[in-house]
Each structure stands twice: as C-alpha cells, then as structure tokens.
Design a protein around this motif. Structure first.
Motif, PDB file in Angstrom:
ATOM      1  N   LYS A 116      -3.754   1.434   4.522  1.00  0.00           N
ATOM      2  CA  LYS A 116      -2.636   0.961   3.709  1.00  0.00           C
ATOM      3  C   LYS A 116      -3.071  -0.210   2.820  1.00  0.00           C
ATOM      4  CE  LYS A 116      -0.264   0.398   7.619  1.00  0.00           C
ATOM      5  NZ  LYS A 116      -0.892   1.213   8.622  1.00  0.00           N
ATOM      6  N   MET A 117      -2.354  -0.359   1.732  1.00  0.00           N
ATOM      7  CA  MET A 117      -2.618  -1.486   0.846  1.00  0.00           C
ATOM      8  C   MET A 117      -1.316  -1.864   0.142  1.00  0.00           C
ATOM      9  SD  MET A 117      -5.726  -1.657  -1.727  1.00  0.00           S
ATOM     10  CE  MET A 117      -6.354  -3.198  -2.259  1.00  0.00           C
ATOM     11  N   ILE A 118      -1.043  -3.169   0.046  1.00  0.00           N
ATOM     12  CA  ILE A 118       0.164  -3.621  -0.657  1.00  0.00           C
ATOM     13  C   ILE A 118      -0.212  -4.051  -2.071  1.00  0.00           C
ATOM     14  CG2 ILE A 118       2.015  -5.350  -0.735  1.00  0.00           C
ATOM     15  CD1 ILE A 118       1.912  -5.480   2.326  1.00  0.00           C
ATOM     16  N   LEU A 119       0.524  -3.567  -3.064  1.00  0.00           N
ATOM     17  CA  LEU A 119       0.285  -3.965  -4.443  1.00  0.00           C
ATOM     18  C   LEU A 119       1.489  -4.720  -4.994  1.00  0.00           C
ATOM     19  CD1 LEU A 119      -1.036  -0.638  -6.076  1.00  0.00           C
ATOM     20  CD2 LEU A 119      -2.176  -2.131  -4.455  1.00  0.00           C
ATOM     21  N   GLY A 120       1.261  -5.918  -5.510  1.00  0.00           N
ATOM     22  CA  GLY A 120       2.300  -6.667  -6.220  1.00  0.00           C
ATOM     23  C   GLY A 120       2.112  -6.386  -7.691  1.00  0.00           C
ATOM     24  N   ASN A 121       2.877  -5.443  -8.223  1.00  0.00           N
ATOM     25  CA  ASN A 121       2.665  -5.002  -9.614  1.00  0.00           C
ATOM     26  C   ASN A 121       3.441  -5.871 -10.630  1.00  0.00           C
ATOM     27  OD1 ASN A 121       1.519  -3.170 -11.545  1.00  0.00           O
ATOM     28  ND2 ASN A 121       3.489  -2.138 -11.684  1.00  0.00           N
ATOM     29  N   LYS A 122       3.117  -5.705 -11.873  1.00  0.00           N
ATOM     30  CA  LYS A 122       3.685  -6.411 -13.035  1.00  0.00           C
ATOM     31  C   LYS A 122       3.247  -7.875 -13.061  1.00  0.00           C
ATOM     32  CE  LYS A 122       7.699  -3.316 -13.160  1.00  0.00           C
ATOM     33  NZ  LYS A 122       9.108  -3.113 -13.540  1.00  0.00           N
ATOM     34  N   CYS A 123       2.036  -8.172 -12.631  1.00  0.00           N
ATOM     35  CA  CYS A 123       1.572  -9.561 -12.605  1.00  0.00           C
ATOM     36  C   CYS A 123       1.314 -10.115 -14.005  1.00  0.00           C
ATOM     37  CB  CYS A 123       0.366  -9.730 -11.687  1.00  0.00           C
ATOM     38  SG  CYS A 123      -1.148  -9.018 -12.316  1.00  0.00           S
ATOM     39  N   LYS A 153       0.395  -2.520 -17.039  1.00  0.00           N
ATOM     40  CA  LYS A 153       0.500  -2.791 -18.480  1.00  0.00           C
ATOM     41  C   LYS A 153      -0.768  -3.460 -19.015  1.00  0.00           C
ATOM     42  CE  LYS A 153       3.530  -4.845 -21.888  1.00  0.00           C
ATOM     43  NZ  LYS A 153       4.808  -5.555 -22.101  1.00  0.00           N
ATOM     44  N   ALA A 154      -1.192  -4.545 -18.360  1.00  0.00           N
ATOM     45  CA  ALA A 154      -2.354  -5.295 -18.837  1.00  0.00           C
ATOM     46  C   ALA A 154      -3.666  -4.799 -18.219  1.00  0.00           C
ATOM     47  CB  ALA A 154      -2.157  -6.768 -18.537  1.00  0.00           C
ATOM     48  N   ASN A 155      -3.578  -3.726 -17.473  1.00  0.00           N
ATOM     49  CA  ASN A 155      -4.750  -3.128 -16.821  1.00  0.00           C
ATOM     50  C   ASN A 155      -5.496  -4.144 -15.934  1.00  0.00           C
ATOM     51  OD1 ASN A 155      -6.607  -1.261 -16.062  1.00  0.00           O
ATOM     52  ND2 ASN A 155      -7.706  -1.172 -18.020  1.00  0.00           N
ATOM     53  N   ILE A 156      -4.755  -4.739 -15.012  1.00  0.00           N
ATOM     54  CA  ILE A 156      -5.358  -5.681 -14.072  1.00  0.00           C
ATOM     55  C   ILE A 156      -5.423  -5.049 -12.681  1.00  0.00           C
ATOM     56  CG2 ILE A 156      -5.138  -7.984 -12.979  1.00  0.00           C
ATOM     57  CD1 ILE A 156      -3.496  -8.796 -15.536  1.00  0.00           C
ATOM     58  N   ASN A 157      -6.606  -4.946 -12.161  1.00  0.00           N
ATOM     59  CA  ASN A 157      -6.871  -4.488 -10.780  1.00  0.00           C
ATOM     60  C   ASN A 157      -6.514  -3.046 -10.435  1.00  0.00           C
ATOM     61  OD1 ASN A 157      -8.130  -6.720  -9.778  1.00  0.00           O
ATOM     62  ND2 ASN A 157      -6.249  -7.675  -9.024  1.00  0.00           N
ATOM     63  N   VAL A 158      -6.005  -2.273 -11.377  1.00  0.00           N
ATOM     64  CA  VAL A 158      -5.564  -0.912 -11.042  1.00  0.00           C
ATOM     65  C   VAL A 158      -6.739  -0.063 -10.555  1.00  0.00           C
ATOM     66  CG1 VAL A 158      -4.559   1.229 -11.947  1.00  0.00           C
ATOM     67  CG2 VAL A 158      -3.581  -0.979 -12.572  1.00  0.00           C
ATOM     68  N   GLU A 159      -7.842  -0.169 -11.278  1.00  0.00           N
ATOM     69  CA  GLU A 159      -9.048   0.568 -10.894  1.00  0.00           C
ATOM     70  C   GLU A 159      -9.512   0.088  -9.504  1.00  0.00           C
ATOM     71  OE1 GLU A 159     -10.464   2.727 -13.131  1.00  0.00           O
ATOM     72  OE2 GLU A 159     -12.449   3.088 -12.278  1.00  0.00           O
ATOM     73  N   ASN A 160      -9.503  -1.231  -9.310  1.00  0.00           N
ATOM     74  CA  ASN A 160      -9.967  -1.804  -8.041  1.00  0.00           C
ATOM     75  C   ASN A 160      -9.160  -1.324  -6.839  1.00  0.00           C
ATOM     76  OD1 ASN A 160     -11.812  -3.258  -9.385  1.00  0.00           O
ATOM     77  ND2 ASN A 160     -10.692  -5.194  -9.347  1.00  0.00           N
ATOM     78  N   VAL A 161      -7.826  -1.331  -6.953  1.00  0.00           N
ATOM     79  CA  VAL A 161      -7.024  -0.979  -5.782  1.00  0.00           C
ATOM     80  C   VAL A 161      -7.235   0.471  -5.384  1.00  0.00           C
ATOM     81  CG1 VAL A 161      -5.200  -2.692  -5.996  1.00  0.00           C
ATOM     82  CG2 VAL A 161      -4.916  -0.521  -7.123  1.00  0.00           C
ATOM     83  N   SER A 162      -7.197   1.363  -6.361  1.00  0.00           N
ATOM     84  CA  SER A 162      -7.312   2.784  -6.020  1.00  0.00           C
ATOM     85  C   SER A 162      -8.668   3.067  -5.402  1.00  0.00           C
ATOM     86  CB  SER A 162      -7.118   3.647  -7.253  1.00  0.00           C
ATOM     87  OG  SER A 162      -5.952   3.240  -7.912  1.00  0.00           O
ATOM     88  N   LEU A 163      -9.712   2.517  -6.035  1.00  0.00           N
ATOM     89  CA  LEU A 163     -11.044   2.798  -5.512  1.00  0.00           C
ATOM     90  C   LEU A 163     -11.295   2.072  -4.193  1.00  0.00           C
ATOM     91  CD1 LEU A 163     -13.122   2.972  -8.792  1.00  0.00           C
ATOM     92  CD2 LEU A 163     -12.224   4.839  -7.412  1.00  0.00           C
ATOM     93  N   SER A 164     -10.750   0.858  -4.041  1.00  0.00           N
ATOM     94  CA  SER A 164     -11.041   0.155  -2.786  1.00  0.00           C
ATOM     95  C   SER A 164     -10.294   0.806  -1.625  1.00  0.00           C
ATOM     96  CB  SER A 164     -10.776  -1.342  -2.892  1.00  0.00           C
ATOM     97  OG  SER A 164      -9.433  -1.635  -2.726  1.00  0.00           O
ATOM     98  N   LEU A 165      -9.109   1.343  -1.888  1.00  0.00           N
ATOM     99  CA  LEU A 165      -8.406   2.069  -0.824  1.00  0.00           C
ATOM    100  C   LEU A 165      -9.199   3.316  -0.434  1.00  0.00           C
ATOM    101  CD1 LEU A 165      -5.909   2.147   0.949  1.00  0.00           C
ATOM    102  CD2 LEU A 165      -4.773   3.511  -0.789  1.00  0.00           C
TER     103      LEU A 165
END
Ligand code: GTP
Ligand code: MG
Length: 201
Positions: A116-123, A153-165
């Motif tokens: 599991k991973m928690i994402l706080g989106n719209k940062c 929107k600003a493309n922050i960490n999206v790649e990181n979360v999916s791949l790290s999960l």
C-alpha cells in the motif's frame, strides 16, 4: 495470442471522488493532464510497459470511481491487486480523514499482503492546502505504509509513486492470491532470483 510481456503487475487506485486518481493515472500513462473533471463511472484501467534487465514488465493500473454508488463494483477489484495507491487531496481535509475508511476497505476486500501507499495529491495548490505534509507522513507511519505527495498537474512524483509501489511488490514477492488470469512472478524460481538481484543492486 503471443504474450507480449514477461511480468504482469496489477496496481489499483482508490480514494474519494475528485482527489485526482484519474489524473494521476493519465499523467503516468500519457504524460498529460486535463483540468476538466469527468468523474469515473465504475472502473477503468490503463497499461504501461517498462523494461528492466531485458524483461518486459506490464503495469496494469486500475482506476476506481470514488463515488459511493460504485462501491460494490470497485471493491470487487481489490482482490487481484498486488499494490494499492490510496489517494487524498491535500486541499480537502475530508478526503484525508477518509483514508482511514479506505484502509478499512482494503483490510476487508484485498489480499492481506497487498502493498500500500498513500498519496497526497494536488501538492501544486499550496495556497489552498488543508492537510500538511507532516500529517500525511504521520498517518502513513501509523499504518506502516509508504507516503508521497504528488501533483498530476505539475507532474510531481507521479512516476516515482507508481514505480516505487511496483518495486515494493517485487521485493515483497507479491502475487495475486488465487488469481487465474494474473501472471505469478513466482512461477520460475531461478529467473526470479536473478531478477531480484538486479533490482536490489
Ligand atoms: P472520481 O473519478 O470521481 O473518483 O474522481 P478522481 O479521483 O478520478 O478525480 P479526477 O482525476 O477526475 O480529478 C478531479 C479534479 O481535480 C479535476 O478537475 C482535475 O483536473 C483536478 N486535479 C487532479 N489532479 C490534480 C492536481 O495534481 N493538481 C490540481 N491542481 N488539480 C488536479
Ligand atoms: Mg476518476
């Protein structure tokens, strides 16, 4: 039909309606963003293939509707997931409070060993922030799960979360329980151990 991948990983996005699950997935799969809110009906998925050590890894990411009326349909997909991303909106306190309920949902419907991973989106919208990063981190720590703030929107960490999960799923040797359609990563022990070494390095 010939198999076009060596490994298949199923990840799932859950969270309140409007937190940005579809946008996170759209960013990850198409590297694009849409500011129009089109609430998801039921369930949808996107695929992205990544290559590692000459192996084709297919990430199948399921996007669920956050609306309560689709709950029966969406929870049916928990069981086959190897990793689940729980999303809240940092500008919406209620979506953060509801993370506890989403975790309860996972405990009821998903495999016990699901990552599991928690994402706080719209940062990217810091001026409307209602949930501090520290509170997000604290909650994740309480449950012993990973956390990251993201912005589709600003493309922050999206790649990181999916791949790290996805990495976590591999390192934990996770595979869907009783799944007939999923590819078990444990099917070939030798192949698996060399694959693991390459990831650990
Ligand atoms: P449901 O499908 O109803 O469960 O909602 P959802 O979680 O899929 O939300 P969706 O991705 O459709 O996004 C909802 C709204 O938030 C849209 O208007 C998006 O443009 C906006 N949004 C999503 N991600 C971000 C982000 O990172 N930053 C900002 N500023 N807006 C975002
Ligand atoms: Mg959606």
């Amino acid at each position: 039909m010939a198999k076009t991948y060596d490994y298949l990983f199923k990840l799932l996005l859950i969270g309140d309606s409007g937190v940005g699950k579809t946008c996170v997935l759209f960013r990850f799969s198409e590297d694009a963003f849409n500011s129009t809110f089109i609430s998801t009906i039921g369930i949808d998925f996107k695929i992205r293939t990544v290559e590692l050590d000459g192996k084709k890894i297919k990430l199948q990411i399921w996007d669920t509707a956050g609306q309560e009326r689709f709950r029966t349909i969406t929870t049916a997909y928990y069981r086959g997931a190897m990793g689940i991303m729980l999303v809240y909106d940092i500008t919406n306190e209620k979506s953060f409070d509801n993370i506890k309920n989403w975790i309860r949902n996972i405990e009821e419907h998903a495999s016990a060993d699901v990552e599991k991973m928690i994402l706080g989106n719209k940062c990217d919208v810091n001026d409307k922030r209602q949930v501090s990063k520290e509170r997000g981190e604290k909650l994740a720590l309480e449950y012993g799960i990973k956390f990251m703030e993201t912005s589709a929107k600003a493309n922050i960490n999206v790649e990181n979360v999916s791949l790290s999960l996805f990495w976590c799923c591999i390192l934990e040797g996770n595979s869907p329980q009783g799944s007939s359609q999923g590819v078990k990563i444990t099917s070939d022990q030798q192949k698996k151990s060399s694959f693991f070494r390459c990831i650990v390095l």
